[in-house]
Design an enzyme around this catalytic site. Structure first.
Site, short mmCIF file in Angstrom:
data_model
loop_
_atom_site.label_atom_id
_atom_site.label_comp_id
_atom_site.label_asym_id
_atom_site.label_seq_id
_atom_site.Cartn_x
_atom_site.Cartn_y
_atom_site.Cartn_z
CG ASP A 10 16.18 -31.13 -2.52
OD1 ASP A 10 15.36 -31.89 -1.75
OD2 ASP A 10 16.20 -31.39 -3.75
CD GLU A 51 13.87 -33.14 1.09
OE1 GLU A 51 14.28 -32.00 1.04
OE2 GLU A 51 13.49 -33.80 0.11
CG ASP A 76 11.89 -30.82 -3.34
OD1 ASP A 76 12.00 -31.86 -2.45
OD2 ASP A 76 12.87 -30.49 -3.95
CG ASP A 126 17.30 -32.11 -7.15
OD1 ASP A 126 16.95 -32.88 -6.44
OD2 ASP A 126 17.70 -32.20 -8.29
CG HIS A 247 -6.16 -20.93 -31.57
ND1 HIS A 247 -6.19 -21.13 -32.82
CD2 HIS A 247 -5.13 -20.96 -31.17
CE1 HIS A 247 -4.89 -21.25 -33.46
NE2 HIS A 247 -4.22 -21.14 -32.39
NE ARG A 296 -2.81 -18.10 -33.16
CZ ARG A 296 -1.99 -17.03 -32.82
NH1 ARG A 296 -2.35 -15.76 -33.14
NH2 ARG A 296 -0.94 -17.49 -32.46
CD GLU A 320 2.19 -20.68 -29.57
OE1 GLU A 320 2.89 -21.08 -28.61
OE2 GLU A 320 1.57 -21.79 -29.86
#
Length: 443
Positions: A10, A51, A76, A126, A247, A296, A320
């Site tokens: 970077d 860069e 990037d 970075d 859900h 669920r 989750e």
């Protein structure tokens, strides 16, 4: 068998042109072990020049470690990746010598391929680039031990970045479709209100982008780096559309309690919300349905699949967050019983409650799941049935927003959000927390 290395590079400029510096990291591809770090100030230069110099330094360090190595260079900067791949012309006279140096350095290695990654996946390099600029501004030596908690990394060839033959060094070059961003905590719990909105961790600061970068690409308007990347205009590719459905209601969500990986059933209202979503989505052109494997979400996804005549693909990484011993507790109950543990958990996204799962781990696996879906169902419309934390992560990453944005979103049970994902990088949020289909239709 040739040794495989990863180069992360970077560069940045504060002023463009202005005081500039670069950073580069060489890793062992099999283990992720850092083998070399380089950071250097280069005086006054543009972002693009910095860069390129970061790439040159990283490739040279890899060649010193093993001239026969196969290297994946990750940046990037889409400009540098595309120019090194030979797809974009190098028109700016100041960049031509740097481009030639990079090609010459690459030829000292067994093979090199170039991969575009979002800045969040290039955080180590970075930070080194920013450290080089800070050190120059403060008149001190560069410190190479500036890395904080280690970022998730991927082995050679991972991710959704596309490749093309013919890169310097006999390898391949890619600028791919992977526009995800890791990092940042996600809001917890299946409930609403305070339990969804802990205090965020600070975001890393990055080098400023080069506003003139697209001028040197030789590309047509509409590619990444043009107006398309801002969300004002669509790029010249067809998007993959993600329709995100939280859900339906559960007993825990109605009481604003932590609900993680437990197999919780929907309430009668939750089942009605699933049926309402099925009616609403019947004419949405959905090509695939992907669901968290938890009960669920499957109970929400199955009526929609029956309505559309589709099967449901289960994606475990869309589950989750695992709240461990806090499962079933309210935010207030956890705060009263475990105040120190809760404070540490909220302050550090890498901290897991009672050894369960951290926000950073969720962000990493959700981004990987999304990347797999974008690769498997390119240019299709995908219904993703998941939970509040994974959906907030997907929205935050699509926006390119700091982690604080997660705690300024509210997602109701049964709500819909939409993201358009373009193969050349940008993601555009089209809707967030849409509950119009639920009003007056819960039968």
């Amino acid at each position: 068998m040739s040794r495989r290395l990863i180069v992360e590079a970077d560069g940045g400029s504060r002023g463009n042109p202005g005081p500039a510096g670069y950073g580069a990291v060489v890793r062992d591809a099999a283990t992720g072990t850092v083998l070399a770090e380089i950071a250097e100030s280069i005086g006054t230069a543009t972002n693009n020049a910095a860069e390129y110099q970061g790439l040159i330094a990283g490739l040279a360090a890899a060649a010193r470690l093993d001239p026969a190595a196969e290297v994946e260079a990750r940046l990037d900067s889409k400009l540098v990746v595309e120019q090194m791949a030979g797809r974009w012309r190098v028109k700016h006279p100041d960049l031509r010598p740097l481009h030639e140096r990079a090609r010459d350095t690459a030829e000292q290695l067994g093979a090199v391929r170039y991969t575009w990654v979002p800045r969040a996946r290039n955080a180590h390099a970075d930070r080194l680039a920013n450290e080089a600029m800070d050190a120059a501004a403060e008149g001190r030596p560069v410190r190479l031990d500036t890395a904080e908690s280690p970022e998730p990394w991927e082995p050679v060839g991972a991710g959704a970045a596309a490749s093309a033959e013919g890169a310097p060094g006999g390898g391949t070059a890619g600028a791919g479709a992977d526009a995800s961003a890791h990092g940042g905590p996600a809001a917890p719990a299946e409930g609403s209100g305070a339990s969804e909105d802990p205090a965020p961790a600070p975001a890393d600061a990055g080098a400023a982008p080069d506003p003139a970068a697209d001028a040197d690409t030789g590309a047509q308007p509409g590619v990444a780096g043009s107006a398309a990347a801002t969300g004002w205009a669509a790029p010249d590719t067809s998007p993959t559309r993600l329709i995100l459905l939280r859900h339906g209601e559960t007993p825990l969500s109605s009481e604003q309690r932590f609900a993680g990986v437990g197999d919780i059933a929907l309430t009668d209202t939750g089942h009605a919300q699933a049926r309402a979503a099925a009616r609403h989505l019947a004419d949405s052109g959905i090509d695939a349905i992907v669901s968290s494997p938890l009960r669920r979400t499957r109970d929400t996804a199955d009526p929609i699949a029956a309505e559309l005549g589709l099967s449901v693909e289960e994606e475990p990484d869309l589950r989750e967050l695992d709240f461990g011993a806090w499962e079933g507790m309210t935010f207030g109950e956890v705060q009263e019983a475990h105040p120190e543990e809760l404070a540490r958990w909220l302050a550090n996204p890498h901290t897991a409650p009672f050894g369960a799962e951290s926000f950073a781990e969720v962000a990493h696996r959700v981004a990987e799941a999304r990347d797999r879906l974008l690769s498997r169902h390119a240019r299709k419309t995908i219904l993703v049935v998941s939970h509040v934390t994974p959906i907030k992560v997907l929205l935050q990453q699509a926006l390119g927003a700091p982690p604080e944005a997660l705690f300024r979103m509210h997602l109701d049970v049964g709500c819909l959000s939409r993201i358009d994902c373009y193969s050349d990088g940008p993601m555009v949020v089209r809707a967030l927390n849409d509950t119009g289909h639920l009003t007056g239709h819960l039968a």
